[in-house]
Scaffold this active site. Structure first.
Site, PDB file in Angstrom:
ATOM      1  N   ARG A   2      32.855   1.941  37.024  1.00  0.00           N
ATOM      2  CA  ARG A   2      34.063   2.353  36.300  1.00  0.00           C
ATOM      3  C   ARG A   2      34.690   3.540  37.014  1.00  0.00           C
ATOM      4  O   ARG A   2      33.997   4.498  37.332  1.00  0.00           O
ATOM      5  CB  ARG A   2      33.681   2.764  34.877  1.00  0.00           C
ATOM      6  CG  ARG A   2      33.351   1.585  33.999  1.00  0.00           C
ATOM      7  CD  ARG A   2      33.040   2.029  32.610  1.00  0.00           C
ATOM      8  NE  ARG A   2      31.692   2.560  32.502  1.00  0.00           N
ATOM      9  CZ  ARG A   2      31.378   3.722  31.971  1.00  0.00           C
ATOM     10  NH1 ARG A   2      32.301   4.514  31.501  1.00  0.00           N
ATOM     11  NH2 ARG A   2      30.125   4.090  31.894  1.00  0.00           N
ATOM     12  N   ARG A   6      38.429   8.418  30.621  1.00  0.00           N
ATOM     13  CA  ARG A   6      38.760   9.632  29.878  1.00  0.00           C
ATOM     14  C   ARG A   6      38.764  10.921  30.680  1.00  0.00           C
ATOM     15  O   ARG A   6      39.214  11.952  30.206  1.00  0.00           O
ATOM     16  CB  ARG A   6      37.796   9.770  28.688  1.00  0.00           C
ATOM     17  CG  ARG A   6      38.102   8.783  27.574  1.00  0.00           C
ATOM     18  CD  ARG A   6      37.057   8.849  26.490  1.00  0.00           C
ATOM     19  NE  ARG A   6      35.792   8.329  26.983  1.00  0.00           N
ATOM     20  CZ  ARG A   6      34.665   8.316  26.284  1.00  0.00           C
ATOM     21  NH1 ARG A   6      34.627   8.829  25.077  1.00  0.00           N
ATOM     22  NH2 ARG A   6      33.572   7.797  26.797  1.00  0.00           N
ATOM     23  N   ARG A  15      46.350   6.153  26.559  1.00  0.00           N
ATOM     24  CA  ARG A  15      45.570   5.595  25.449  1.00  0.00           C
ATOM     25  C   ARG A  15      46.184   5.967  24.102  1.00  0.00           C
ATOM     26  O   ARG A  15      46.194   5.173  23.171  1.00  0.00           O
ATOM     27  CB  ARG A  15      44.116   6.067  25.501  1.00  0.00           C
ATOM     28  CG  ARG A  15      43.223   5.106  24.708  1.00  0.00           C
ATOM     29  CD  ARG A  15      41.774   5.455  24.747  1.00  0.00           C
ATOM     30  NE  ARG A  15      41.483   6.583  23.873  1.00  0.00           N
ATOM     31  CZ  ARG A  15      40.278   6.964  23.529  1.00  0.00           C
ATOM     32  NH1 ARG A  15      39.237   6.331  24.001  1.00  0.00           N
ATOM     33  NH2 ARG A  15      40.099   7.990  22.738  1.00  0.00           N
ATOM     34  N   ASP A  52      36.848  -4.487  29.450  1.00  0.00           N
ATOM     35  CA  ASP A  52      35.501  -4.104  29.039  1.00  0.00           C
ATOM     36  C   ASP A  52      34.606  -5.340  28.940  1.00  0.00           C
ATOM     37  O   ASP A  52      35.093  -6.440  28.677  1.00  0.00           O
ATOM     38  CB  ASP A  52      35.496  -3.367  27.700  1.00  0.00           C
ATOM     39  CG  ASP A  52      34.171  -2.642  27.497  1.00  0.00           C
ATOM     40  OD1 ASP A  52      33.950  -1.602  28.140  1.00  0.00           O
ATOM     41  OD2 ASP A  52      33.321  -3.152  26.740  1.00  0.00           O
ATOM     42  N   TYR A 128      24.248  -6.015  23.105  1.00  0.00           N
ATOM     43  CA  TYR A 128      25.243  -5.488  22.160  1.00  0.00           C
ATOM     44  C   TYR A 128      25.502  -6.486  21.032  1.00  0.00           C
ATOM     45  O   TYR A 128      25.718  -6.118  19.889  1.00  0.00           O
ATOM     46  CB  TYR A 128      26.557  -5.167  22.887  1.00  0.00           C
ATOM     47  CG  TYR A 128      26.431  -3.993  23.843  1.00  0.00           C
ATOM     48  CD1 TYR A 128      26.590  -2.686  23.390  1.00  0.00           C
ATOM     49  CD2 TYR A 128      26.118  -4.194  25.184  1.00  0.00           C
ATOM     50  CE1 TYR A 128      26.457  -1.603  24.252  1.00  0.00           C
ATOM     51  CE2 TYR A 128      25.983  -3.123  26.052  1.00  0.00           C
ATOM     52  CZ  TYR A 128      26.151  -1.837  25.591  1.00  0.00           C
ATOM     53  OH  TYR A 128      26.004  -0.770  26.442  1.00  0.00           O
TER      54      TYR A 128
HETATM   55  O1  1CP Z   1      37.772   1.588  35.953  1.00  0.00           O
HETATM   56  C1  1CP Z   1      37.354   1.188  34.862  1.00  0.00           C
HETATM   57  O2  1CP Z   1      37.302   1.916  33.900  1.00  0.00           O
HETATM   58  C2  1CP Z   1      36.916  -0.270  34.771  1.00  0.00           C
HETATM   59  C3  1CP Z   1      36.739  -0.855  33.457  1.00  0.00           C
HETATM   60  C4  1CP Z   1      35.392  -0.824  32.728  1.00  0.00           C
HETATM   61  C5  1CP Z   1      34.167  -1.408  33.094  1.00  0.00           C
HETATM   62  C6  1CP Z   1      33.798  -2.041  34.402  1.00  0.00           C
HETATM   63  C7  1CP Z   1      35.226  -0.288  31.419  1.00  0.00           C
HETATM   64  C8  1CP Z   1      36.244   0.459  30.664  1.00  0.00           C
HETATM   65  N1  1CP Z   1      33.976  -0.642  30.964  1.00  0.00           N
HETATM   66  C9  1CP Z   1      33.311  -1.306  31.966  1.00  0.00           C
HETATM   67  C10 1CP Z   1      31.965  -1.893  31.915  1.00  0.00           C
HETATM   68  C11 1CP Z   1      31.076  -1.604  30.753  1.00  0.00           C
HETATM   69  N2  1CP Z   1      31.395  -1.423  29.434  1.00  0.00           N
HETATM   70  C12 1CP Z   1      29.655  -1.590  30.864  1.00  0.00           C
HETATM   71  C13 1CP Z   1      28.886  -1.915  32.139  1.00  0.00           C
HETATM   72  C14 1CP Z   1      28.905  -0.857  33.161  1.00  0.00           C
HETATM   73  C15 1CP Z   1      28.283   0.470  32.797  1.00  0.00           C
HETATM   74  O3  1CP Z   1      27.125   0.495  32.355  1.00  0.00           O
HETATM   75  O4  1CP Z   1      28.964   1.477  32.990  1.00  0.00           O
HETATM   76  C16 1CP Z   1      29.130  -1.325  29.586  1.00  0.00           C
HETATM   77  C17 1CP Z   1      27.674  -1.204  29.201  1.00  0.00           C
HETATM   78  C18 1CP Z   1      30.230  -1.233  28.678  1.00  0.00           C
HETATM   79  C19 1CP Z   1      30.155  -1.043  27.198  1.00  0.00           C
HETATM   80  C20 1CP Z   1      30.930   0.130  26.786  1.00  0.00           C
HETATM   81  N3  1CP Z   1      32.304   0.153  26.770  1.00  0.00           N
HETATM   82  C21 1CP Z   1      30.463   1.409  26.409  1.00  0.00           C
HETATM   83  C22 1CP Z   1      29.002   1.860  26.392  1.00  0.00           C
HETATM   84  C23 1CP Z   1      28.403   1.766  25.058  1.00  0.00           C
HETATM   85  C24 1CP Z   1      26.968   2.268  24.973  1.00  0.00           C
HETATM   86  O5  1CP Z   1      26.045   1.485  25.131  1.00  0.00           O
HETATM   87  O6  1CP Z   1      26.792   3.472  24.714  1.00  0.00           O
HETATM   88  C25 1CP Z   1      31.586   2.191  26.089  1.00  0.00           C
HETATM   89  C26 1CP Z   1      31.614   3.599  25.565  1.00  0.00           C
HETATM   90  C27 1CP Z   1      32.741   1.387  26.356  1.00  0.00           C
HETATM   91  C28 1CP Z   1      34.180   1.784  26.241  1.00  0.00           C
HETATM   92  C29 1CP Z   1      34.893   1.897  27.548  1.00  0.00           C
HETATM   93  N4  1CP Z   1      34.999   0.874  28.471  1.00  0.00           N
HETATM   94  C30 1CP Z   1      35.800   1.283  29.516  1.00  0.00           C
HETATM   95  C31 1CP Z   1      36.224   2.640  29.237  1.00  0.00           C
HETATM   96  C32 1CP Z   1      37.139   3.465  30.096  1.00  0.00           C
HETATM   97  C33 1CP Z   1      35.638   3.026  28.011  1.00  0.00           C
HETATM   98  C34 1CP Z   1      35.860   4.330  27.266  1.00  0.00           C
HETATM   99  C35 1CP Z   1      36.902   4.034  26.249  1.00  0.00           C
HETATM  100  C36 1CP Z   1      37.671   5.187  25.723  1.00  0.00           C
HETATM  101  O7  1CP Z   1      37.116   5.917  24.892  1.00  0.00           O
HETATM  102  O8  1CP Z   1      38.853   5.345  26.078  1.00  0.00           O
END
Ligand code: 1CP
Length: 323
Positions: A2, A6, A15, A52, A128
């Site tokens: 990623r 944020r 956002r 996501d 999940y």
């Molecule tokens: O550049 C990018 O941001 C690419 C997009 C991207 C990707 C590849 C996002 C955006 N999420 C992911 C993958 C993702 N999402 C994974 C696998 C990779 C990793 O482990 O980092 C996982 C486990 C998730 C699930 C997820 N989505 C979580 C984790 C939950 C936990 O177990 O605690 C969270 C917090 C999210 C939300 C999310 N997804 C992406 C962003 C930028 C965010 C934050 C959202 C926000 O608050 O604005």
């Protein structure tokens, strides 16, 4: 990994306008904008689609919310009946805005910048879906997979099918590389690692390669440790992301001999910055840049990261390349 999110003030602003994180994912206009934000600031060689891994469960009919400060919350699918209620019928219609985002990105990013599409690997997505939220040990899902193996297998099979089709559509719309995130693969014991992390990814790769034999596919079996080489041979991935725990010399001698690697700066060093961060960046480059290598983090960037530290890392890598 990623790279958007944020830690960038322009992301937070977008956002707010979008409404919520999911609104952002489902608005092609905003998702394109947010994907491009890191490219405007830094000299990145690739852009990763903003989306996501949990959009797939939602597209299969599971309720999903992202709650402030709590992360994702899903209504658990932890019985045969609930799993049988999931359906691929509306999958592509639901995900159409993501395909539109990929299409627009394909036209908007420079030709020299690779566009990475992605999905979660079935095991990680299932943790999940069954558990209903993130957890550090995935105990609920690991126990379910032991006690209700056949039912769990049917969920994994559904995810293999949905994920294969989802990724094929991303490639059709212009994704040039695919990454499969298996964030929670590392907690699986030997046999379960084979069953739930290796097999589903092997099948997805076969399905994709039946239509796109040459598409590069990067696997990220986070926490796989000494199992990385077997994972590479068994799944047929083109390259792997290595997590922050992997010893560099071991990676050079045992993984880079099999395929290209990307990694593995600790995202928390990117928060800390300074000499420690800079020294580690150079150590990684010194050890791995003789072989096929993509500099990357060992896990996703965290919200408290100062953007100027990312700029500094990018600068060090570019200077290093000129030598
Ligand atoms: O550049 C990018 O941001 C690419 C997009 C991207 C990707 C590849 C996002 C955006 N999420 C992911 C993958 C993702 N999402 C994974 C696998 C990779 C990793 O482990 O980092 C996982 C486990 C998730 C699930 C997820 N989505 C979580 C984790 C939950 C936990 O177990 O605690 C969270 C917090 C999210 C939300 C999310 N997804 C992406 C962003 C930028 C965010 C934050 C959202 C926000 O608050 O604005």
């Amino acid at each position: 990994m990623r790279q958007a999110g944020r830690y960038l003030p322009e992301y937070m602003e977008r956002r707010k306008t979008a409404g919520s994180f999911l609104d952002l994912c489902f608005s092609p206009e905003f998702a394109v904008e947010v994907t491009l934000q890191p490219l405007r600031r830094y000299q990145m060689d690739a852009a990763i689609l903003f989306s996501d891994i949990l959009l797939i469960p939602q597209a299969l009919g599971q309720h999903l919310e992202f709650r402030q400060g709590e992360g994702p919350v899903l209504t658990p699918v932890d019985t045969a009946d609930k799993i049988n209620m999931l359906s691929m019928d509306g999958l592509h219609e639901h995900l159409a805005p993501v395909y539109e985002t990929v299409k627009r990105l394909h036209h908007e990013i420079p030709e020299t910048t690779a566009l990475i599409g992605f999905a979660g690997a079935p095991w990680t997505v299932a943790t999940y879906m069954v558990g209903g939220h993130g957890s550090s040990d995935q105990a609920v899902t690991r126990q379910f997979a032991y006690q209700e193996e056949e039912v769990f297998q049917s969920l994994i099979d559904l995810l293999v099918k949905a994920t294969s089709e989802y990724l094929i559509k991303q490639i059709q719309q212009g994704a040039e590389v695919i990454q499969l995130f298996d964030t929670w693969a590392g907690n699986l014991p030997e046999d379960e690692f084979q069953k739930w992390a290796v097999e589903p990814v092997r099948k997805i790769i076969l399905n994709i390669r039946a239509q796109y034999p040459k598409i590069p596919i990067i696997g990220f079996p986070r926490g796989a440790g000494s199992r990385y080489p077997d994972y590479i041979r068994a799944t047929g991935v083109t390259a792997v992301s290595i997590d922050t725990t992997m010893p560099l010399e071991w990676v050079r001698d045992n993984i880079q001999t099999l395929c290209p690697v990307q990694g593995n700066l600790d995202p928390l060093l990117l928060v800390a910055g300074g000499e420690k961060m800079e020294n580690r960046v150079r150590e990684i480059l010194d050890c791995l840049s003789e072989g096929p290598f993509i500099f990357n983090l060992g896990h996703g960037i965290v919200p408290q990261t100062p953007p100027e530290n990312v700029a500094r890392v990018s600068e060090i890598i570019r200077e290093y390349q000129k030598k």
